[in-house]
Design an enzyme around this catalytic site. Structure first.
Site, short mmCIF file in Angstrom:
data_model
loop_
_atom_site.label_atom_id
_atom_site.label_comp_id
_atom_site.label_asym_id
_atom_site.label_seq_id
_atom_site.Cartn_x
_atom_site.Cartn_y
_atom_site.Cartn_z
N GLU A 160 0.89 -1.17 0.00
CA GLU A 160 0.00 0.00 0.00
C GLU A 160 0.92 1.21 0.00
OE1 GLU A 160 -3.24 0.02 -0.17
OE2 GLU A 160 -3.72 -2.08 0.20
N CYS A 207 -1.92 9.27 2.73
CA CYS A 207 -1.74 8.76 1.37
C CYS A 207 -2.91 9.16 0.49
CB CYS A 207 -1.59 7.25 1.41
SG CYS A 207 -2.95 6.43 2.24
P1 NAD Z 1 8.87 4.83 3.99
O1 NAD Z 1 8.73 4.03 2.76
O2 NAD Z 1 10.02 5.75 4.11
O3 NAD Z 1 8.93 3.89 5.28
C1 NAD Z 1 7.90 2.98 5.60
C2 NAD Z 1 8.44 1.90 6.50
O4 NAD Z 1 9.40 1.11 5.78
C3 NAD Z 1 9.17 2.39 7.75
O5 NAD Z 1 8.79 1.60 8.84
C4 NAD Z 1 10.63 2.18 7.40
O6 NAD Z 1 11.47 1.99 8.52
C5 NAD Z 1 10.56 0.91 6.59
N1 NAD Z 1 11.69 0.67 5.68
C6 NAD Z 1 12.60 1.54 5.19
N2 NAD Z 1 13.47 0.91 4.37
C7 NAD Z 1 13.10 -0.39 4.34
C8 NAD Z 1 13.58 -1.54 3.64
N3 NAD Z 1 14.62 -1.47 2.82
N4 NAD Z 1 12.94 -2.71 3.83
C9 NAD Z 1 11.87 -2.81 4.64
N5 NAD Z 1 11.36 -1.75 5.33
C10 NAD Z 1 11.97 -0.55 5.17
O7 NAD Z 1 7.49 5.62 4.15
P2 NAD Z 1 7.14 6.75 5.22
O8 NAD Z 1 7.88 7.99 4.82
O9 NAD Z 1 7.26 6.21 6.59
O10 NAD Z 1 5.57 6.96 4.95
C11 NAD Z 1 5.07 7.83 4.01
C12 NAD Z 1 4.66 7.08 2.75
O11 NAD Z 1 3.70 6.09 3.07
C13 NAD Z 1 3.99 7.96 1.73
O12 NAD Z 1 4.49 7.66 0.45
C14 NAD Z 1 2.54 7.57 1.83
O13 NAD Z 1 1.78 7.82 0.68
C15 NAD Z 1 2.62 6.13 2.14
N6 NAD Z 1 1.38 5.66 2.75
C16 NAD Z 1 0.57 4.81 2.03
C17 NAD Z 1 -0.64 4.39 2.57
C18 NAD Z 1 -1.58 3.48 1.80
O14 NAD Z 1 -2.48 2.90 2.41
N7 NAD Z 1 -1.44 3.33 0.51
C19 NAD Z 1 -1.01 4.81 3.85
C20 NAD Z 1 -0.17 5.66 4.52
C21 NAD Z 1 1.04 6.06 3.98
#
Ligand code: NAD
Length: 470
Positions: A227, A261
């Site tokens: 997501e 999001c």
């Molecule tokens: P991010 O991708 O930077 O991080 C998300 C999570 O992934 C964190 O817990 C992070 O520690 C972890 N992570 C980082 N590198 C990783 C790796 N290599 N392998 C596995 N995990 C790893 O996102 P963010 O900045 O925390 O959140 C914002 C983003 O989330 C925005 O793009 C937003 O649109 C999206 N979002 C999507 C939804 C949805 O339902 N589609 C909902 C909320 C947020």
């Protein structure tokens, strides 16, 4: 040791040790050992256990909400996240037992002596990786149905907002679920290592990280339910009620400081009503206040993640350099060490600007006029994202006609961003906004099962001679 800054003060006021590979592997072994018995219980039984968890969250709700408040810099939404989690557990517990088909033997079409029955087998261990914008909601949205399906779950919360996991852990222990549900704090390295331990991974976050998770999951041939980000368009047709359009556009764009999001990030308005809409939108945007210095006031909190403010500032700078006009807002404010952004209305924007192409994740409202519905649909669909979209018209039927042409997994009609408030409708994320079955509705539960076939021979087994060439 990972240091965490407070979004309202900018000061580091929380530190934690990340769980490393060895720690995760021990955790996974402990949860796997308990999962067999959990899956052997009836679904009604598991729902009963989760109802106990909802009650224990209710007892700990002040502590959880207080930690979330520090994590996110907002009070009302922190409380709503906790209340929403309790309601979600209770809702799933009430509905889930009716979602699985009753197993029964069916006779084969070609050979009635061969009968078959399905067994729905849960993944043993689910990994959940969550972002910082709704730390509790997005840690539990996949966790609750996974547990109900009979899986054990490890959650890796965002390193930007980890504080809530401690008081939530007390509620998990009190409900007797510590051997089935564990939080593993850490950064990206812990997230990556989690993918190596589980049987299915549910990831919510950005597109670039989602792709890394997908590649790592593919290396192990486990499913990754992704997501990801969005760049949601809102189309306002000429027949739209102006008050409705302004109210929905503003709330849909700036709620949670745009850190959602499903935020509206692009607005397309019929040219005949464009000037009036802009005037009213600017007036409404200028009435919005920060929840600073008093957290019990205003509508907008700080940016949770300071680096997001730089991304937004960069996009605004790029847009203005290419000719965009800022009608209100447009700058990053510093208060008390935090970063704050007032609702910002922009015009004279084009589709070659980052502010229209890339996810902004802030309270920014770029507005463009359109001359025909075809043009509006073309502009709305001109994006790599396909999370959700919205259409406002004089009637639902007219809005629906346009909504059906939009290439996105959920389309709100005559409001905006309803997927934030309504979780019952199944929806998938289109294009780069994600991958996998819907996390909402019945599919939200059923995706945690693999279907196994039991095939029974009630007649005589066929001898080899039945396949003889001679
Ligand atoms: P991010 O991708 O930077 O991080 C998300 C999570 O992934 C964190 O817990 C992070 O520690 C972890 N992570 C980082 N590198 C990783 C790796 N290599 N392998 C596995 N995990 C790893 O996102 P963010 O900045 O925390 O959140 C914002 C983003 O989330 C925005 O793009 C937003 O649109 C999206 N979002 C999507 C939804 C949805 O339902 N589609 C909902 C909320 C947020």
């Amino acid at each position: 040791m990972i240091e965490v800054a407070n979004p309202r003060t900018g000061a580091v006021d929380y530190r934690f040790d990340a769980v490393d590979e060895a720690g995760l592997s021990k955790l996974a072994a402990r949860l796997r050992a308990a999962q067999g018995q959990w899956a052997a219980r009836t679904i009604e039984d598991r729902c009963e256990a989760l109802l106990g968890w909802a009650d224990s969250i209710d007892r700990h709700k002040d502590a959880i909400a207080a930690a979330l408040e520090t994590d996110t810099g907002r009070r009302r939404i922190a409380r709503l996240e906790v209340e929403g989690a309790i309601a979600s557990i209770r809702g799933w517990a009430a509905g889930a037992p009716h979602l699985l088909p009753q197993p029964q033997w069916a006779e084969g079409r070609m050979n009635p002596a061969i009968r078959h029955q399905a067994q729905d087998v849960p993944y043993a261990l689910t990994g959940v990786i969550s972002p910082w914008n709704f730390p509790l909601t997005l840690s539990l949205i996949d966790t609750i149905p996974a547990l109900i399906a009979g899986s054990a779950v490890i959650v890796k919360p965002s390193e930007v907002t980890p504080r809530f996991a401690e008081p939530l852990g007390a509620a998990i222990a009190e409900a007797g679920l510590s051997d089935l549900l564990a939080f593993a704090p850490g950064d990206g390295a812990t997230g990556a290592a989690l993918v190596d331990q589980v049987d299915v991974v549910c990831f919510t976050g950005s597109v670039p990280t989602g792709k890394k998770v997908a590649v790592r999951a593919a290396g192990r041939l486990i499913p990754a339910f992704l997501e990801l980000g969005g760049k949601d368009p809102l189309i306002i047709l000429e027949s739209a009620d102006m008050d409705r359009a302004v109210t929905a556009a503003l709330r849909g764009s700036v709620l949670s400081t745009g850190q959602a999001c499903q935020s509206i990030e692009r607005i397309y308005v019929a040219r005949a009503i464009y000037p009036d809409f802009l005037d009213r939108l600017v007036t409404a945007a200028e009435a919005v206040r920060f929840n600073w210095p008093d957290i019990n006031s205003g509508e907008l909190g700080p940016m949770i993640f300071a680096r997001q403010a730089d991304i937004i500032a960069g996009q605004l700078e790029d847009a203005v350099a290419r000719g965009a006009k800022v009608l209100t807002g447009g700058k990053i404010d510093r208060h008390g060490g935090g970063y704050w952004i007032a609702p910002t209305v922009l015009t004279d924007v084009t589709h070659d600007m980052a502010i229209i192409r890339d996810e902004t994740f802030g309270p920014i409202l770029p507005v463009m006029a359109f001359d025909s519905v075809e043009e509006a649909v073309r502009l709305a669909n001109d994006t790599v994202y396909g999370l959700s979209a919205a259409v406002i018209a004089g009637t639902i039927e007219e809005a629906e006609g346009v909504g059906r042409q939009l290439d996105a997994g959920a389309v709100t009609l005559n409001d905006a961003a309803l997927t934030a408030l309504f979780h019952e409708a199944e929806k998938q994320s289109f294009k780069q906004s994600g991958l996998g079955p819907s996390r909402m509705g019945a599919a939200g539960l059923l995706r945690f099962y693999r279907r196994k076939a039991l095939i029974a021979q009630t007649g005589a087994p066929a001898p080899l001679s039945a396949f003889s060439e001679g």
